[in-house]
Write a protein that holds these residues in place. Structure first.
Motif, mmCIF file in Angstrom:
data_model
loop_
_atom_site.group_PDB
_atom_site.id
_atom_site.type_symbol
_atom_site.label_atom_id
_atom_site.label_comp_id
_atom_site.label_asym_id
_atom_site.label_seq_id
_atom_site.Cartn_x
_atom_site.Cartn_y
_atom_site.Cartn_z
ATOM 1 N N LEU A 1 -12.147 -7.413 10.628
ATOM 2 C CA LEU A 1 -12.818 -8.634 10.219
ATOM 3 C C LEU A 1 -14.351 -8.266 9.883
ATOM 4 N N LEU A 2 -14.701 -8.991 8.630
ATOM 5 C CA LEU A 2 -15.897 -8.768 7.997
ATOM 6 C C LEU A 2 -16.554 -10.090 7.857
ATOM 7 N N ILE A 3 -17.786 -10.271 8.319
ATOM 8 C CA ILE A 3 -18.440 -11.579 8.033
ATOM 9 C C ILE A 3 -19.760 -11.139 7.435
ATOM 10 N N GLN A 4 -19.914 -11.728 6.002
ATOM 11 C CA GLN A 4 -21.227 -11.480 5.291
ATOM 12 C C GLN A 4 -22.011 -12.745 5.138
ATOM 13 N N LYS A 5 -23.177 -13.003 5.295
ATOM 14 C CA LYS A 5 -24.118 -14.041 5.276
ATOM 15 C C LYS A 5 -24.798 -13.510 4.071
ATOM 16 N N GLU A 6 -24.746 -14.540 2.921
ATOM 17 C CA GLU A 6 -25.350 -14.336 1.625
ATOM 18 C C GLU A 6 -26.587 -15.162 1.836
ATOM 19 N N SER A 7 -27.503 -14.569 0.862
ATOM 20 C CA SER A 7 -28.848 -15.267 1.085
ATOM 21 C C SER A 7 -28.791 -16.594 0.465
ATOM 22 N N ASP A 8 -27.887 -17.175 -0.172
ATOM 23 C CA ASP A 8 -27.995 -18.484 -0.833
ATOM 24 C C ASP A 8 -27.347 -19.465 0.287
ATOM 25 N N GLY A 9 -27.033 -19.045 1.164
ATOM 26 C CA GLY A 9 -26.271 -19.835 2.319
ATOM 27 C C GLY A 9 -24.939 -19.825 2.583
ATOM 28 N N TRP A 10 -24.022 -19.095 1.447
ATOM 29 C CA TRP A 10 -22.651 -19.019 1.685
ATOM 30 C C TRP A 10 -22.511 -17.853 2.579
ATOM 31 N N GLY B 1 0.889 -1.001 -0.027
ATOM 32 C CA GLY B 1 0.267 -0.135 -0.128
ATOM 33 C C GLY B 1 0.781 1.438 -0.085
ATOM 34 N N SER B 2 0.066 2.492 0.244
ATOM 35 C CA SER B 2 0.877 3.551 0.392
ATOM 36 C C SER B 2 1.509 3.755 1.776
ATOM 37 N N ASP B 3 2.531 4.630 1.819
ATOM 38 C CA ASP B 3 2.993 4.990 3.138
ATOM 39 C C ASP B 3 3.710 3.845 3.874
ATOM 40 N N ASP B 4 4.342 2.964 3.125
ATOM 41 C CA ASP B 4 4.992 1.659 3.853
ATOM 42 C C ASP B 4 3.920 0.768 4.674
ATOM 43 N N VAL B 5 2.671 0.865 4.447
ATOM 44 C CA VAL B 5 1.619 0.054 4.957
ATOM 45 C C VAL B 5 1.164 -0.944 4.031
ATOM 46 N N GLN B 6 1.209 -2.290 4.394
ATOM 47 C CA GLN B 6 1.179 -3.507 3.673
ATOM 48 C C GLN B 6 -0.198 -3.905 4.070
ATOM 49 N N THR B 7 -0.793 -4.535 3.203
ATOM 50 C CA THR B 7 -2.216 -5.343 3.397
ATOM 51 C C THR B 7 -2.185 -6.712 3.292
ATOM 52 N N ILE B 8 -2.769 -7.363 4.184
ATOM 53 C CA ILE B 8 -2.734 -8.770 4.026
ATOM 54 C C ILE B 8 -4.236 -9.082 4.275
ATOM 55 N N GLU B 9 -4.713 -9.869 3.177
ATOM 56 C CA GLU B 9 -6.074 -10.139 3.197
ATOM 57 C C GLU B 9 -6.418 -11.798 3.477
ATOM 58 N N ALA B 10 -6.898 -12.074 4.257
ATOM 59 C CA ALA B 10 -7.025 -13.708 4.480
ATOM 60 C C ALA B 10 -9.003 -13.712 4.200
ATOM 61 N N MET B 11 -9.026 -14.597 3.267
ATOM 62 C CA MET B 11 -10.629 -14.575 2.849
ATOM 63 C C MET B 11 -11.008 -16.208 2.629
ATOM 64 N N ALA B 12 -12.147 -16.439 2.900
ATOM 65 C CA ALA B 12 -12.926 -17.826 2.675
ATOM 66 C C ALA B 12 -14.539 -17.552 2.446
ATOM 67 N N SER B 13 -14.919 -18.312 1.604
ATOM 68 C CA SER B 13 -16.259 -18.362 1.459
ATOM 69 C C SER B 13 -16.905 -19.880 1.333
ATOM 70 N N THR B 14 -17.671 -20.164 2.344
ATOM 71 C CA THR B 14 -17.867 -21.336 2.723
ATOM 72 C C THR B 14 -19.437 -21.682 3.248
ATOM 73 N N ARG B 15 -19.863 -22.651 3.239
ATOM 74 C CA ARG B 15 -21.381 -23.015 3.719
ATOM 75 C C ARG B 15 -21.129 -22.907 5.164
ATOM 76 N N GLU B 16 -22.346 -22.989 5.836
ATOM 77 C CA GLU B 16 -22.164 -22.827 7.363
ATOM 78 C C GLU B 16 -21.711 -23.993 8.057
ATOM 79 N N ALA B 17 -21.705 -24.961 7.368
ATOM 80 C CA ALA B 17 -21.023 -26.275 8.239
ATOM 81 C C ALA B 17 -19.642 -26.057 8.218
ATOM 82 N N GLN B 18 -18.951 -25.141 7.457
ATOM 83 C CA GLN B 18 -17.531 -25.099 7.618
ATOM 84 C C GLN B 18 -17.077 -23.717 8.156
#
Length: 103
Positions: free
Chosen positions: A68-77, A15-32
């Motif tokens: 941390l952002l958690i989004q529940k989608e209408s299709d169950g993901w 990123g700018s100003d010597d700031v780096q961004t690490i993004e960890a992401m997963a999209s799963t069903r409720e079971a996981q």
């Protein structure tokens, strides 16, 4: 050492100003979802253990911060996104442990 991260994908961007961004992401069903959150907890526990007392806005001189952002989608993901703002030192240490998650 093999990373215990199996569900999250991890990307690093400069990123700018010597700031780096690490993004960890997963999209799963409720079971996981619990397994994804366990991985998120593992990443944050590592950050707190390895860089104790250094969490806060990186732009203000801290070493790392998280959102941390958690989004529940209408299709169950459920999409979980953990974004870490990081100094170069933190990003290098983090990616050395967790960066190679593609098996």
């Amino acid at each position: 050492m093999t990373s215990p991260i199996r569900l999250l994908t991890i990307d690093l961007s400069d990123g700018s100003d010597d700031v780096q961004t690490i993004e960890a992401m997963a999209s799963t069903r409720e079971a996981q979802h619990a397994a994804v959150m366990a991985e998120v907890d593992h990443l944050l526990a590592w950050a707190r253990r390895e860089f104790p007392g250094q969490q806060g806005p990186v732009e203000e001189g801290h070493v790392w911060d998280d959102e941390l952002l958690i989004q529940k989608e209408s299709d169950g993901w459920i999409t979980v996104t953990l974004t870490l703002s990081a100094s170069a030192e933190f990003a290098e240490a983090f990616m050395g442990i967790f960066g190679d998650t593609d098996d």
